[in-house]
Design a protein around this motif. Structure first.
Motif, PDB file in Angstrom:
ATOM      1  N   ALA B 179      37.831  42.252  45.204  1.00  0.00           N
ATOM      2  CA  ALA B 179      37.628  43.324  44.221  1.00  0.00           C
ATOM      3  C   ALA B 179      37.608  44.682  44.919  1.00  0.00           C
ATOM      4  N   LEU B 180      37.010  44.726  46.114  1.00  0.00           N
ATOM      5  CA  LEU B 180      37.031  45.965  46.905  1.00  0.00           C
ATOM      6  C   LEU B 180      38.474  46.378  47.195  1.00  0.00           C
ATOM      7  N   ASP B 181      39.283  45.408  47.600  1.00  0.00           N
ATOM      8  CA  ASP B 181      40.697  45.703  47.872  1.00  0.00           C
ATOM      9  C   ASP B 181      41.394  46.215  46.620  1.00  0.00           C
ATOM     10  N   ASP B 182      41.106  45.552  45.484  1.00  0.00           N
ATOM     11  CA  ASP B 182      41.717  46.004  44.227  1.00  0.00           C
ATOM     12  C   ASP B 182      41.312  47.440  43.915  1.00  0.00           C
ATOM     13  N   ARG B 184      40.339  49.744  45.962  1.00  0.00           N
ATOM     14  CA  ARG B 184      40.919  50.686  46.923  1.00  0.00           C
ATOM     15  C   ARG B 184      42.392  50.943  46.637  1.00  0.00           C
ATOM     16  N   SER B 185      43.080  49.951  46.114  1.00  0.00           N
ATOM     17  CA  SER B 185      44.510  50.126  45.885  1.00  0.00           C
ATOM     18  C   SER B 185      44.803  50.561  44.458  1.00  0.00           C
ATOM     19  N   GLY B 186      43.754  50.915  43.704  1.00  0.00           N
ATOM     20  CA  GLY B 186      43.976  51.434  42.357  1.00  0.00           C
ATOM     21  C   GLY B 186      44.256  50.358  41.327  1.00  0.00           C
ATOM     22  N   ARG B 187      43.982  49.084  41.678  1.00  0.00           N
ATOM     23  CA  ARG B 187      44.198  47.992  40.729  1.00  0.00           C
ATOM     24  C   ARG B 187      42.872  47.466  40.180  1.00  0.00           C
ATOM     25  N   GLY B 188      41.855  48.293  40.232  1.00  0.00           N
ATOM     26  CA  GLY B 188      40.525  47.802  39.888  1.00  0.00           C
ATOM     27  C   GLY B 188      40.079  48.081  38.463  1.00  0.00           C
ATOM     28  N   ALA B 189      40.966  48.672  37.651  1.00  0.00           N
ATOM     29  CA  ALA B 189      40.553  49.054  36.294  1.00  0.00           C
ATOM     30  C   ALA B 189      40.013  47.854  35.532  1.00  0.00           C
ATOM     31  N   GLY B 190      38.871  48.018  34.924  1.00  0.00           N
ATOM     32  CA  GLY B 190      38.332  46.974  34.065  1.00  0.00           C
ATOM     33  C   GLY B 190      37.565  45.882  34.781  1.00  0.00           C
ATOM     34  N   LEU B 191      37.456  45.965  36.099  1.00  0.00           N
ATOM     35  CA  LEU B 191      36.665  44.959  36.820  1.00  0.00           C
ATOM     36  C   LEU B 191      35.203  45.065  36.381  1.00  0.00           C
ATOM     37  N   ALA B 193      31.041  43.958  36.520  1.00  0.00           N
ATOM     38  CA  ALA B 193      30.082  43.764  37.614  1.00  0.00           C
ATOM     39  C   ALA B 193      30.167  42.340  38.165  1.00  0.00           C
ATOM     40  N   THR B 194      30.387  41.348  37.277  1.00  0.00           N
ATOM     41  CA  THR B 194      30.474  39.962  37.762  1.00  0.00           C
ATOM     42  C   THR B 194      31.741  39.736  38.580  1.00  0.00           C
ATOM     43  N   GLU B 195      32.761  40.530  38.333  1.00  0.00           N
ATOM     44  CA  GLU B 195      33.999  40.378  39.105  1.00  0.00           C
ATOM     45  C   GLU B 195      33.975  41.185  40.400  1.00  0.00           C
ATOM     46  N   ARG B 196      32.963  42.031  40.540  1.00  0.00           N
ATOM     47  CA  ARG B 196      32.895  42.869  41.738  1.00  0.00           C
ATOM     48  C   ARG B 196      31.876  42.360  42.756  1.00  0.00           C
ATOM     49  N   HIS B 197      30.961  41.513  42.307  1.00  0.00           N
ATOM     50  CA  HIS B 197      29.851  41.114  43.180  1.00  0.00           C
ATOM     51  C   HIS B 197      29.636  39.615  43.155  1.00  0.00           C
ATOM     52  N   ARG B 198      29.120  39.079  44.268  1.00  0.00           N
ATOM     53  CA  ARG B 198      28.581  37.736  44.219  1.00  0.00           C
ATOM     54  C   ARG B 198      27.123  37.795  44.678  1.00  0.00           C
ATOM     55  N   ARG B 199      26.412  36.703  44.458  1.00  0.00           N
ATOM     56  CA  ARG B 199      24.972  36.701  44.715  1.00  0.00           C
ATOM     57  C   ARG B 199      24.612  35.546  45.645  1.00  0.00           C
ATOM     58  N   LEU B 200      23.804  35.844  46.645  1.00  0.00           N
ATOM     59  CA  LEU B 200      23.418  34.861  47.645  1.00  0.00           C
ATOM     60  C   LEU B 200      21.890  34.851  47.737  1.00  0.00           C
ATOM     61  N   CYS B 201      21.304  33.662  47.466  1.00  0.00           N
ATOM     62  CA  CYS B 201      19.844  33.553  47.458  1.00  0.00           C
ATOM     63  C   CYS B 201      19.375  32.683  48.621  1.00  0.00           C
ATOM     64  N   TYR B 202      18.370  33.140  49.339  1.00  0.00           N
ATOM     65  CA  TYR B 202      17.680  32.297  50.316  1.00  0.00           C
ATOM     66  C   TYR B 202      16.326  31.941  49.731  1.00  0.00           C
ATOM     67  N   VAL B 203      16.038  30.647  49.711  1.00  0.00           N
ATOM     68  CA  VAL B 203      14.847  30.165  49.020  1.00  0.00           C
ATOM     69  C   VAL B 203      14.052  29.228  49.924  1.00  0.00           C
ATOM     70  N   ILE B 254      34.199  54.279  45.310  1.00  0.00           N
ATOM     71  CA  ILE B 254      35.634  54.457  45.555  1.00  0.00           C
ATOM     72  C   ILE B 254      36.274  55.117  44.343  1.00  0.00           C
ATOM     73  N   ARG B 255      37.051  56.149  44.573  1.00  0.00           N
ATOM     74  CA  ARG B 255      37.876  56.687  43.489  1.00  0.00           C
ATOM     75  C   ARG B 255      39.325  56.755  43.939  1.00  0.00           C
ATOM     76  N   THR B 256      40.184  56.192  43.114  1.00  0.00           N
ATOM     77  CA  THR B 256      41.617  56.333  43.344  1.00  0.00           C
ATOM     78  C   THR B 256      42.191  57.136  42.194  1.00  0.00           C
ATOM     79  N   GLY B 257      43.185  57.934  42.487  1.00  0.00           N
ATOM     80  CA  GLY B 257      43.797  58.731  41.432  1.00  0.00           C
ATOM     81  C   GLY B 257      45.180  59.161  41.830  1.00  0.00           C
ATOM     82  N   ARG B 258      45.849  59.797  40.909  1.00  0.00           N
ATOM     83  CA  ARG B 258      47.186  60.326  41.198  1.00  0.00           C
ATOM     84  C   ARG B 258      47.181  61.818  40.924  1.00  0.00           C
TER      85      ARG B 258
END
Lengths: 326, 326
Positions: B179-182, B184-191, B193-203, B254-258
């Motif tokens: 998602a970071l790559d998307d 950065r390359s301007g392909r991230g429209a509409g991503l 929060a669940t598509e941008r992050h994952r969650r790791l728990c230590y218990v 990150i902001r991409t634009g033209r």
């Protein structure tokens, strides 16, 4: 005519001036009042509104902010004070070592004229400078590095083009990945410019010229290439014009530091620009908005980006900014 | 006693308050005037100068800026207006949706008291917000994404700790590289929060607790984990305390634009913090400098970071800033 829009004048019509002109279309709160050029107006083929720089004084009261798009070596020293005596201005003066002197000149001129000027607007000086200030204020115990590139250096490209036997040339400045890693991990103290960057030249030689001699002339050129990891690639004219006519640039500004209790902290700001002049134009436009607002409050004299509150460059009002972006 | 230093008061002595206290040592133009706490002063073991919050009014005139280190859920709603009526303040109010309401409350209180307050100072809201504003003003035609992490989310860690059978737990929010790559390359429209992050728990589980049940309870928790790519790792108490007691955080904006002529442009601001509260403390300290200066000019009312010119947060004067950092 007063439609409430900020009326922008452009002084100088090179890459930067063209970028401002096209960029205004993306800013509906602004409009182009005129482009002022020293070239004969009748010869300008790009569809106006062109006016003679010699008659710029006639436009007092019709232009809210003049965006000065001349170069730092000559134009701005001459036009900066002239125009700032008559209009509010924004410019991209970028000779770092002479900024204090230029600031004084612009401060005197704009105060004398009752105008406001914002100097050295762009990305470096400009947005990178703001990052250096902010990161240094937040992490006082730390080190900061600026890397330029990958991107075209006009000064180095010019230097290569002056070598005998060179027909066309462009020089890309590239940050060295190892040095970037060192800077990011706080091991970058003392890295010199030669240790942070390498140089890549694309060259089209004149017929009959000796490639070996050109390459040697480049690599041994003091101040520009000597001491750098420099690569020279020879190419043909067709490929050169196809692949190397753009003006990409960018860079990285990195600060690493330690909080008083020892935690390592890293801040980084980076730009990757397909067009360096078009980006600088966009920054100039945003700061022209700030100049119009400050002048509207009756403020006069010179400012730098350091003196401009972020809200002043945005078309949104304070409430919208807090609600949507804070 | 007036040695010209900015006298700082700290209200609330948790992680943030401790960070401000230690951070002041890195800022020689400031000094600690007192720490105000609702806990019994006699029980504070950390070497003063502690004072009772109930008596804070007595310190009027002795403290230039109070840094409010309470939480946004409760403390700041109560203490914010109280303290802003008596002192200049800086706080890190971070409930994004309630910022307009909080701003109004603080504006009223600080104006009534003839004081100046700067709200929502830190990195998000704070430095990330400034980046969102600036990048949006410079690249109006574009898209912007904020990624949080890798770092500890207190809210999600608390949610896991409330599950039956859980003894110790921490939750790391991690940005997804794709998602970071998307973005950065301007392909991230509409991503989302669940598509941008994952969650790791230590218990660390309670003796006799069922690991499978805990894992299922985590992964199916609505709003917090459901829909996310969530990983649960069980560990023993010793390792947990050794490896997971820090409060690292960070993120990417990150902001991409033209530009109008079509060139693709990318701006990025990122933070990698070994200690989230210690970094936020450092930002608060820098903005306390701005609050003292603006109040010294006679300004009153609430401000956000959007209203603060960069120069105001630096200990350097305008000439030095232009010479050294522009």
């Amino acid at each position: 005519m007063d439609d409430g829009k900020i009326k922008i004048g452009i002084v100088g019509y090179g890459n930067l001036g063209r970028g401002v002109r096209s960029g205004l279309a993306q800013n509906p709160d602004m409009e182009l009042a005129g482009i002022f050029t020293r070239r004969p107006v009748a010869q300008m083929a790009d569809g106006g509104p062109f006016f003679s720089y010699a008659e710029i004084e006639k436009y007092k009261g019709l232009v809210d902010v003049m965006i000065l798009c001349g170069g730092s070596a000559g134009d701005l020293w001459e036009q900066g004070a002239q125009v700032a005596g008559m209009f509010n201005t924004v410019d991209s003066f970028d000779t770092h070592a002479k900024i204090p002197e230029y600031f004084e000149m612009m401060d005197t001129a704009s105060q004398r004229g009752g105008n406001l000027s914002i100097i050295s607007v762009g990305w470096d000086p400009g947005l990178f400078s703001i990052f250096r200030l902010t990161s240094g204020a937040v992490l006082p115990a730390g080190e900061e590095h600026t890397f330029w590139g990958p991107g075209v250096s006009q000064g180095h490209s010019d230097a290569v083009r002056k070598i005998k036997g060179v027909k066309l040339a462009v020089q890309y400045t590239l940050p060295l990945e190892d040095a970037l890693d060192d800077a990011r991990s706080g091991r970058g103290a003392g890295l010199s410019a030669t240790e942070r960057h390498r140089r890549l030249c694309y060259v089209v030689e004149q017929p009959g010229a000796e490639r070996g001699e050109i390459e040697r002339a480049i690599k041994t050129m003091p101040n520009y290439f000597l001491g750098y990891d420099t690569e020279v690639v020879f190419t043909d004219e067709q490929e050169f014009l196809r692949e190397h006519s753009g003006m990409p640039h960018g860079g990285f500004c990195i600060r690493t530091g330690r909080s008083a209790e020892g935690a390592g902290q890293r801040m980084e700001f980076s730009l990757e620009l397909e067009s360096n002049p078009q980006f600088t134009s966009c920054v100039l436009i945003a700061y022209a908005r700030a100049a119009a607002r400050l002048a509207g409050q009756g403020q006069t004299g010179a400012r730098s980006v350091f003196d401009i509150a972020p809200a002043l460059i945005s078309p949104m009002d304070g409430f919208e900014l807090r609600r949507r972006l804070l």
